[in-house]
Each structure stands twice: as C-alpha cells, then as structure tokens.
Design a protein around this motif. Structure first.
Motif, PDB file in Angstrom:
ATOM      1  N   ASN A 119       0.822   3.788  -3.219  1.00 10.74           N
ATOM      2  CA  ASN A 119       0.340   5.105  -2.256  1.00 10.74           C
ATOM      3  C   ASN A 119       1.401   5.977  -3.467  1.00 10.74           C
ATOM      4  O   ASN A 119       1.483   7.754  -3.574  1.00 10.74           O
ATOM      5  N   THR A 158       0.832  -0.895   0.059  1.00  6.79           N
ATOM      6  CA  THR A 158       0.438   0.263   0.105  1.00  6.79           C
ATOM      7  C   THR A 158       1.070   1.453  -0.001  1.00  6.79           C
ATOM      8  O   THR A 158       0.725   1.962  -0.125  1.00  6.79           O
ATOM      9  N   LYS A 159       2.163   1.223   0.931  1.00  3.53           N
ATOM     10  CA  LYS A 159       3.145   2.323   0.804  1.00  3.53           C
ATOM     11  C   LYS A 159       3.507   2.546  -0.136  1.00  3.53           C
ATOM     12  O   LYS A 159       3.263   3.555  -1.201  1.00  3.53           O
ATOM     13  N   GLU A 184     -10.045   4.717  -4.121  1.00  2.00           N
ATOM     14  CA  GLU A 184      -9.058   4.738  -4.102  1.00  2.00           C
ATOM     15  C   GLU A 184      -8.550   6.596  -3.730  1.00  2.00           C
ATOM     16  O   GLU A 184      -8.096   6.753  -2.167  1.00  2.00           O
ATOM     17  N   GLY A 195     -10.036   8.729  -1.009  1.00  4.79           N
ATOM     18  CA  GLY A 195      -9.278   8.763   0.136  1.00  4.79           C
ATOM     19  C   GLY A 195      -7.919   8.971   0.615  1.00  4.79           C
ATOM     20  O   GLY A 195      -7.848   9.215   2.250  1.00  4.79           O
ATOM     21  N   MET A 196      -6.881   8.807   0.021  1.00  2.00           N
ATOM     22  CA  MET A 196      -5.405   9.238  -0.321  1.00  2.00           C
ATOM     23  C   MET A 196      -5.917  10.520  -0.353  1.00  2.00           C
ATOM     24  O   MET A 196      -5.262  11.444   1.093  1.00  2.00           O
ATOM     25  N   GLN A 256      -8.174  12.215   1.385  1.00  3.97           N
ATOM     26  CA  GLN A 256      -8.426  12.925   2.604  1.00  3.97           C
ATOM     27  C   GLN A 256      -7.665  12.677   3.566  1.00  3.97           C
ATOM     28  O   GLN A 256      -7.773  13.137   4.586  1.00  3.97           O
ATOM     29  N   LYS A 257      -6.673  11.437   3.759  1.00  3.31           N
ATOM     30  CA  LYS A 257      -5.395  11.024   4.548  1.00  3.31           C
ATOM     31  C   LYS A 257      -4.860  12.271   4.363  1.00  3.31           C
ATOM     32  O   LYS A 257      -3.961  12.094   5.154  1.00  3.31           O
ATOM     33  N   GLY A 258      -4.637  13.129   3.273  1.00  5.94           N
ATOM     34  CA  GLY A 258      -3.657  14.181   2.963  1.00  5.94           C
ATOM     35  C   GLY A 258      -2.492  13.796   2.852  1.00  5.94           C
ATOM     36  O   GLY A 258      -0.928  14.811   2.285  1.00  5.94           O
ATOM     37  N   LEU A 259      -2.542  12.389   1.950  1.00  6.42           N
ATOM     38  CA  LEU A 259      -1.193  12.048   1.284  1.00  6.42           C
ATOM     39  C   LEU A 259      -1.296  12.269  -0.389  1.00  6.42           C
ATOM     40  O   LEU A 259      -0.414  12.622  -0.570  1.00  6.42           O
TER      41      LEU A 259
END
Length: 444
Positions: A324, A320-321, A356, A359-360, A362-365
């Motif tokens: 991303n 996943t890392k 996907e 979601g990234m 929203q997480k600030g990625l």
C-alpha cells in the motif's frame, strides 16, 4: 497438515535447513523445526526428523508426543520405527521423581529460612519445570524467587527466566513488563551489555502485539558490536533475524526520509543489514522510488518469512502495508496515471490493479478517483490554502471548547456547586482526583 489448520507454504525456501537451525538453541530450536514441519511442503519431512531427534535430547515428553503425532500423519512407517514408548515412560518417571526431589528440598530450605538457599531452590525447580514443558509451574517457581533476590544480577536472572517462559507462552504483555523491570535496575556498564537483549526481546514482544512501529524502533536500536546476538538472547534470535525483523517493519511503518536516516545510515544496524543484503536492497529500491523492484525482492523471500517462528503470523499484514505504501508513493508525483502503467508496475501479467486500488480508495489510503472508461487514475490534490484554512478552523474550535470548559468550571466553583469529597469535609480538596463537578450550566 492443512486439515489441522496449519498455514501451508508451497514454495521452497531459500535457506538450508541444517545451516538455518544451527543458529538457535533451547526450546526455540524445536519450535522452529515444528513450524517448518507443519507448514513447508518441501522441508516437512527433514524438519520433523530433526524435531524428533531434538525432542529426544530433552526431557519434555509433551514435545515428543507432539512431533510423533505429526510425523505419523506424513510418514507412518518411519514414525513407528522412530517412536520409543520405553523412552517415553522412563522419561516421564524420571521427570516426576526429579520434581518430587526438588520440592522436598524446597521444604527443607523454607524450614531453614535461608534466603539464598530458597532463591536457588526455586530457580532450580523453575529450570526443571521449564525443561519438561510445565511452563505454568515454571513461571510460579520463578515468581517465588522475587522476595529473596538481593543483587542486581539476581533481578536480571529472574527477569530473563520469566521472559523465556512468557515468550514460549506468547504472553507478550508480560514479556514487556519483565523487560521494564530489568531496564530499571541496570547500571551504566551492565546496561550496555544488556542493551541488545532488552531491545531485541522488546521488539519480539511488540511484534507479537502488532505494534509494528515500536517494534521496528527497538530492532533498529540493537547494538550488536560488542557481542554475539545468539549468545545475548540465549539462542532465541540470530543476527539475521534482527536484520529481517527490523528491515521489514521499518519498510511497513516509515517514510522514505526515515528509512534513509534510521535504517540505511544507521551505524548500529548497518552490520545486521550486511548479513541480509536483500533487505538492504529492498529498502534502497523503495527510497529511490523503484517500488516494483522492492516488491519483487520481498516476494522472492516470502516463503522464508512464512516459516519464521515470530514473523509468520504477520507476513501478510506487513506485506500488505508495504505494498500500500508503494502504491501511495507511486501516485504522489502525478495528477493522472494510466491503469496500464500501474498494472505494469504492481500487477502480475494478465491481472489488473483496479479492484485493489478501488479498495484502497474506499479505505481512505489513497486520495484518488478511477476513470474506468478511459482507464485512468486521477489523484485529488488538496490545495495548501484550503488545508491551512481547515487547520486554522480546527484550532479555533479546540480553543473555544477549552475556554468554555474553563469558564464553566470557574462558575461552578464560584456558585459552590462543586461536590466535595466527604472525607475532606467542606474544605477544598487537595487534588482533582478527590472531587468532581456537576455539569449543570450556570448563568453568567
């Protein structure tokens, strides 16, 4: 197996089981076979048969019962033929007799007060308890050696014994502590010989703690030029494992420049990468901006990594890392990208990356916005001047807070409102650990 809570791997791994397991010796050989037997749909029978034979070669009846239980689930008739109750009973009796004998000898050594005999007796008892699966007793026996060790070699041997036990018990913090003790006593010559062991075992322990960046640094610094990794690590790891662990963790934690200098141009690690060329190709694809190719290579070897003893619990997180990072780096050169092009690069046919990507965001990625109507992804670029102003204001704020704290402390001391340590009387304390200030504001 799924009902027992095991992670099931449906895909057939790329490795040959017999060739793969030859790289390992000792308890880790059985543990790896059991993991494959519990998880792999394609190899579970072969792995359980091999684990059954491996357990019968040892004195550990607990392992024998464990593999018999799993084997009885998948092949009851064959398990009944292979299971030997007489061997189990005779081995239990022999183990108990040997334990009593060693304990009697230890009492004699203690009465004689010969330090070397006590040390060797504890070591022999620890080895025996470790071989029969009593890891707690083995750790206690090894720990009792510490007052009687007298040379650097004895300290190293003690540390390696405890590291072996703690690895089997997955006590990662204790592994790091023992490795630090080994590192502290090495001379220049011994340190070079022990470097691969210390780095590789530290990497495994840090991987178990999910400290991926530090684990990657340790694996990348392993020097395997002087000796065999399997020999140095007592059969716990192979050189292929070092390549896989180091490469995957570096991909998950390092940027493109670091991957180029610390991995691809690393003379120490290059020898390991030659054993796993697909890892080198995946890293090269990432460095060159071919993210879809990188992810495709890793996906084709996912089943292999899901069957690795130390890696299987972390595969989903690591993948996943990496994914991303690939998506984030893909968006860097563009101010606007179509969802269609991102789907072609990162999604399976017929699927979309929109959920996907949301979601990234929203997480600030990812600093971007999705235009669902026009099917566009618009990246939000922060202006350098704005960022500079923010950094300057934050620096001023930190300086102001620090200055006020210092002024408050000076005023408290001048007003004699600081609380003295009773043991020191009214004299000023020698260190800041022996006193504290009252945080009451003082008028200037």
């Amino acid at each position: 197996m799924a009902n027992q809570g095991n992670a099931i791997v449906q895909e057939t791994p790329r490795f040959d089981l017999e060739s793969y397991i030859q790289n390992y010796t000792g308890p880790t050989r059985f543990d790896r076979l059991m993991l494959i037997g519990r998880s792999s749909v394609a190899l579970h029978l072969d792995a359980l048969r091999a684990a059954f034979a491996e357990a019968k070669k040892s004195h550990d009846t607990g392992r024998y019962r464990e593999v018999a239980t799993y084997f009885n689930m998948v092949a009851p008739s064959e398990a009944e033929e292979l299971f030997s109750k007489s061997w189990l009973e005779s081995t239990d009796a022999a183990n108990a007799a040997e334990t009593k004998r060693l304990e009697r000898e230890m009492k004699v050594y203690k009465n004689n007060l010969v330090k070397e005999s006590i040390r060797m007796g504890n070591e022999e008892l620890g080895r025996h308890l470790e071989s029969i699966g009593d890891l707690g007793g083995a750790a206690e026996a090894y720990s009792r050696m510490r007052p009687d060790v007298s040379t650097p070699k004895h300290i190293v041997d003690l540390g390696k014994h405890l590291v072996s036990v703690f690895l089997q018990r997955k006590e990662w913090v204790s592994v790091i502590g023992q490795l630090n003790k080994i590192t502290g006593i090495q001379g220049s010559d011994d340190e070079k010989l022990m470097q691969p062991y210390i780095r590789s075992m530290s990497g495994v322990a840090l991987l178990g703690q999910e400290n991926y960046e530090a684990a990657a640094r340790n694996f990348l610094e392993v020097d395997g030029s002087s000796t065999s990794i399997a020999t140095v690590t007592d059969g716990l790891l192979s050189a292929n494992d070092i390549a896989v662990y180091g490469g995957l963790l570096a991909l998950a934690t390092m940027d493109r420049a670091q991957l180029q200098t610390s991995v691809l141009e690393n003379s120490k690690f290059r020898a390991f990468l030659e054993l796993e060329p697909h890892i080198r190709r995946a890293i090269a694809q990432f460095v060159n901006g071919r993210y879809a190719g990188c992810l495709s290579i890793l996906a084709s070897y996912r089943a292999d990594y899901m069957l690795d003893l130390y890696l299987h619990r972390h595969v989903n997180n690591i993948y996943t890392k990496i994914r991303n990072k690939c998506i984030t780096n893909y968006l860097v050169p563009f101010s606007c990208v179509t969802l269609e092009s991102m789907d072609a690069a990162f999604s399976e046919p017929g699927q979309s990356i929109e959920v996907e990507l949301a979601g990234m965001i929203q997480k600030g990625l990812v600093n971007a916005r999705i235009d669902s109507i026009n099917k566009l992804v618009r990246t939000v670029k922060e202006k350098p001047r704005v960022r500079l102003h923010k950094d300057a204001l934050e620096a001023v704020s930190r300086f102001e807070k620090s200055t006020l704290d210092r002024l408050r402390r000076v005023n408290i001391a001048e007003a004699e409102l600081d609380v003295k340590n009773p043991r020191k009387g009214h004299n000023a304390p020698d260190s800041g650990d022996n006193w504290f200030e009252i945080s009451t504001p003082v008028a200037e």
